[in-house]
Design an enzyme around this catalytic site. Structure first.
Site, short mmCIF file in Angstrom:
data_model
loop_
_atom_site.label_atom_id
_atom_site.label_comp_id
_atom_site.label_asym_id
_atom_site.label_seq_id
_atom_site.Cartn_x
_atom_site.Cartn_y
_atom_site.Cartn_z
N HIS A 155 4.61 3.69 -3.52
CA HIS A 155 3.62 2.58 -2.40
C HIS A 155 2.66 3.54 -2.07
O HIS A 155 1.43 2.96 -1.35
CB HIS A 155 4.29 1.28 -2.56
CG HIS A 155 4.06 1.93 -1.26
ND1 HIS A 155 5.21 2.75 -0.85
CD2 HIS A 155 4.20 1.93 -0.18
CE1 HIS A 155 5.83 2.06 0.37
NE2 HIS A 155 4.96 1.58 1.23
N ARG A 156 3.76 4.84 -1.15
CA ARG A 156 2.06 5.42 0.07
C ARG A 156 1.26 5.68 -0.56
O ARG A 156 0.94 6.19 -1.61
CB ARG A 156 3.00 6.42 0.63
CG ARG A 156 4.51 5.50 1.17
CD ARG A 156 5.04 7.08 2.25
NE ARG A 156 5.88 5.86 2.84
CZ ARG A 156 6.39 5.34 4.29
NH1 ARG A 156 4.79 5.52 4.69
NH2 ARG A 156 7.17 4.66 4.81
#
Length: 368
Positions: A211-212
């Protein structure tokens, strides 16, 4: 006299950290612990389900400040929290982790002369391009009490000039929450999980999160990661509760997973735990999963160039793979060779960190 403590939670990982602290507060007669939820998340549904799942009530205070840029979000939280503090007059503010609400509420409280305690203090990645690193550094620069999860945290704080009398190695509240919820995965609970049938049908599998922004917002980087994951899935199916941001960017870039990467909407904490605890390997860019997999002895491959949790590498089951597809393939292969080992023992990662935190806080508040 009962003291009022505000316990601040922001994004989804914060809920897993404040839950055990709040649960432990029920056994402390001298404090009135109120949970403040800033609602800092892009998908409100992703967070809302966690309150019941983590065995905590809905927060008395819910700001809903979840949108906008970093500055807009931080500013909105500061304005709302200042008003709240002026009306409610807490004796202490406890913040956890490294999200925008951690910074916003710390700065606001200190400017109102309210002491701040930071849980997970001293963690450093050394990468100031990460918003979380800025949040950690600013929060620690103004906090009154520092609760560390590992020796590196204390070392970093001392190096930055903090008073050793204000630093307390209490252990890891994430592990408190983990052990609490492992014990709640009974047959009656598991039978209702939407992913139960997929898990049973798949057999051997890997579990992943991604998700980063540094991984998913860059097309070239994301393509390389996805190519590696598709290759891995040819021999080991991957289960992926896909983050809304990741799903959005994959559609934007026209990138797709193979049929052996099974994606589904974000899961509750316990349902996610139900999957990854039995995985052959966990592939992630999450901070918390590096710790949780270590605590249960599950091999973890972290898709990042650095980590603020070095103990998970030195003493745990985690390894840094960087963000190149070639490195991810190599490290996942090595991790699969390690699969099945015992969980390492790390000081304070025993499920009782929250109790130690409250012992310090009660003594601190009694002197004020």
């Amino acid at each position: 006299m009962t003291k009022k403590v505000f316990l601040v939670a922001g994004a989804r990982p914060n809920l897993m950290k404040v839950a055990p602290i709040f649960r432990a507060s029920r056994n402390v007669d001298s404090v009135q612990c109120e949970m403040v939820y800033t609602g800092q998340h892009y998908d409100r549904q992703m967070s809302q389900v966690f309150f019941e799942d983590l065995d905590i009530p809905k927060p008395r205070f819910n700001m809903g400040k979840s949108t906008g840029t970093h500055a807009e979000q931080t500013g909105a939280i500061m304005i709302a929290f200042e008003k709240m503090c002026m009306e409610e007059k807490p004796d202490l503010v406890v913040v956890v982790g490294d999200v925008n609400s951690t910074l916003a509420c710390s700065v606001t409280a200190r400017k109102l002369h309210i002491p701040v305690a930071h849980v997970e203090a001293g963690l450093r990645s050394g990468d100031t391009d990460m918003p979380e690193e800025i949040n950690r550094m600013v929060t620690d620069s103004i906090s009154n009490l520092f609760f560390t999860t590992e020796d590196h945290g204390r070392d970093n704080l001392l190096r930055e000039g903090k008073n050793p009398d204000n630093i307390f190695h209490v252990g890891n509240v994430m592990i408190d929450n983990l052990f609490h919820n492992v014990g709640r995965l009974g047959p009656d609970i598991v039978s209702g999980f939407s992913c139960r049938e997929l898990k049973e049908k798949t057999g051997r599998y890997g579990f992943m999160t991604l998700h980063r922004p540094s991984n998913v917002d860059n097309r070239e980087v994301l393509e390389g990661i996805v190519d590696a994951l598709n290759t891995i899935s040819a021999n080991l199916p991957l289960l992926f509760p896909i983050h809304p941001r990741t799903e959005k960017m994959m559609k934007l870039f026209g990138i797709s997973f193979s049929e052996n990467v099974h994606t589904f909407p974000p899961l509750s904490f316990r349902e996610s735990l139900y999957l990854w605890k039995d995985a052959q390997v966990v592939i992630t860019d999450s901070g918390g999963l590096q710790e949780e997999t270590t605590a249960l002895g599950v091999p973890c491959v972290t898709v990042r160039k650095n980590t603020e949790r070095p103990v998970t590498i030195e003493k745990g089951t985690n390894v840094l793979a960087g963000i190149s597809g070639e490195n991810i393939l190599r490290e996942v292969g090595r991790a699969l060779e390690r699969s099945g080992g015992e969980a390492p023992k790390i000081e304070g990662w025993d499920g009782h960190a929250s109790e130690r935190i409250w012992k310090v806080l009660v003594e601190f508040l009694a002197e004020r």
